[in-house]
Design an enzyme around this catalytic site. Structure first.
Site, PDB file in Angstrom:
ATOM      1  N   GLY A  46       0.715  -1.087   0.092  1.00  0.00           N
ATOM      2  CA  GLY A  46      -0.049   0.052  -0.056  1.00  0.00           C
ATOM      3  C   GLY A  46       0.772   1.137  -0.169  1.00  0.00           C
ATOM      4  N   GLN A  51       2.989   9.762   1.725  1.00  0.00           N
ATOM      5  CA  GLN A  51       4.418   8.995   1.552  1.00  0.00           C
ATOM      6  C   GLN A  51       5.059   9.515   0.315  1.00  0.00           C
ATOM      7  OE1 GLN A  51       2.878   4.989   2.362  1.00  0.00           O
ATOM      8  NE2 GLN A  51       4.972   5.034   2.992  1.00  0.00           N
ATOM      9  N   CYS A  94       7.322  -0.763   6.317  1.00  0.00           N
ATOM     10  CA  CYS A  94       6.717   0.510   5.680  1.00  0.00           C
ATOM     11  C   CYS A  94       7.882   1.024   4.625  1.00  0.00           C
ATOM     12  CB  CYS A  94       6.529   1.699   6.471  1.00  0.00           C
ATOM     13  SG  CYS A  94       5.719   2.975   5.940  1.00  0.00           S
ATOM     14  N   LEU A  95       7.345   1.481   3.477  1.00  0.00           N
ATOM     15  CA  LEU A  95       8.253   2.036   2.574  1.00  0.00           C
ATOM     16  C   LEU A  95       8.993   3.138   3.005  1.00  0.00           C
ATOM     17  CD1 LEU A  95       6.176   1.323  -0.670  1.00  0.00           C
ATOM     18  CD2 LEU A  95       8.024  -0.005   0.063  1.00  0.00           C
ATOM     19  N   HIS A 136      -2.896   0.523   8.314  1.00  0.00           N
ATOM     20  CA  HIS A 136      -1.490   0.996   8.187  1.00  0.00           C
ATOM     21  C   HIS A 136      -1.484   2.234   7.458  1.00  0.00           C
ATOM     22  CE1 HIS A 136       2.816   0.674   7.668  1.00  0.00           C
ATOM     23  NE2 HIS A 136       2.694   1.322   6.635  1.00  0.00           N
ATOM     24  N   GLU A 137      -2.105   2.209   6.196  1.00  0.00           N
ATOM     25  CA  GLU A 137      -2.306   3.412   5.286  1.00  0.00           C
ATOM     26  C   GLU A 137      -3.131   4.575   5.956  1.00  0.00           C
ATOM     27  OE1 GLU A 137      -0.095   3.255   3.040  1.00  0.00           O
ATOM     28  OE2 GLU A 137       0.206   1.204   3.333  1.00  0.00           O
ATOM     29  N   HIS A 140      -1.124   6.436   8.286  1.00  0.00           N
ATOM     30  CA  HIS A 140      -0.083   7.383   7.550  1.00  0.00           C
ATOM     31  C   HIS A 140      -0.931   8.855   7.450  1.00  0.00           C
ATOM     32  CE1 HIS A 140       3.398   5.653   6.577  1.00  0.00           C
ATOM     33  NE2 HIS A 140       3.000   4.542   5.917  1.00  0.00           N
TER      34      HIS A 140
HETATM   35 NI    NI Z   1       3.767   2.728   5.545  1.00  0.00          NI
END
Ligand code: NI
Length: 167
Positions: A46, A51, A94-95, A136-137, A140
């Protein structure tokens, strides 16, 4: 389409509460297309708009993340958790936090409401990995990262391993 630069901790935009999307225009469609391409390129499950440096409430999620064009792709504008129940715990990455993974408690089942890219209301019932990815998203969008979900014990362990590295 183009692959966007993914912001990593401690970029300030990752700590901000993102603003609601007010209209789905050509610019937003372009951002959505680029976010989808960026997510697949990074092999992520995701991606949230903050991000890629855009503080707006928009997420893309695909739990079949290795396969571009999969039919599990979800794009949700202004997503909101309207119902959650149960508990699950699993390791997440997480990216925006490269090489960092941690076990996180999440709700087992969530119902998310929002708007799809065509402007229609959507409601998604989810469990398992999809449920985790959505939570999770959405974190963010509220300026919350995995490190903010750490328990005091996890923080302590991380600090002691960092200390060891410094010695
Ligand atoms: Ni993340």
């Amino acid at each position: 389409m183009s692959i966007l630069n993914i912001k990593t901790y401690p970029a300030r935009v990752l700590k901000e509460r993102a603003e609601a999307v007010k209209s789905i225009d050509g610019r937003l469609q372009q951002l959505i297309a680029n976010m989808i391409e960026t997510m697949y390129d990074a092999s992520g499950v995701g991606l949230a708009a903050p991000q890629v440096g855009v503080s707006r409430r928009l997420i893309v999620v695909d739990t079949d993340y290795r396969e571009q064009g999969s039919n599990r792709l979800l794009v949700i504008v202004n997503p909101e958790i309207v119902y959650q129940e149960g508990q699950q715990n699993a390791i997440e990455g997480c990216l925006s936090l490269p090489k960092f993974t941690i076990a996180v408690d999440r709700s087992a089942r969530v119902c998310v409401r929002g708007i799809d890219p065509d402007g229609n209301p959507v409601e998604i019932e989810s469990t398992g990995l999809l449920s985790r990815a959505l939570q999770h998203e959405i974190d963010h969008l509220n300026g919350m990262l995995l490190i903010d979900r750490m328990t005091p014990l996890q923080k302590q362990n991380l600090n002691s391993s960092l200390l060891k590295l410094q010695q």
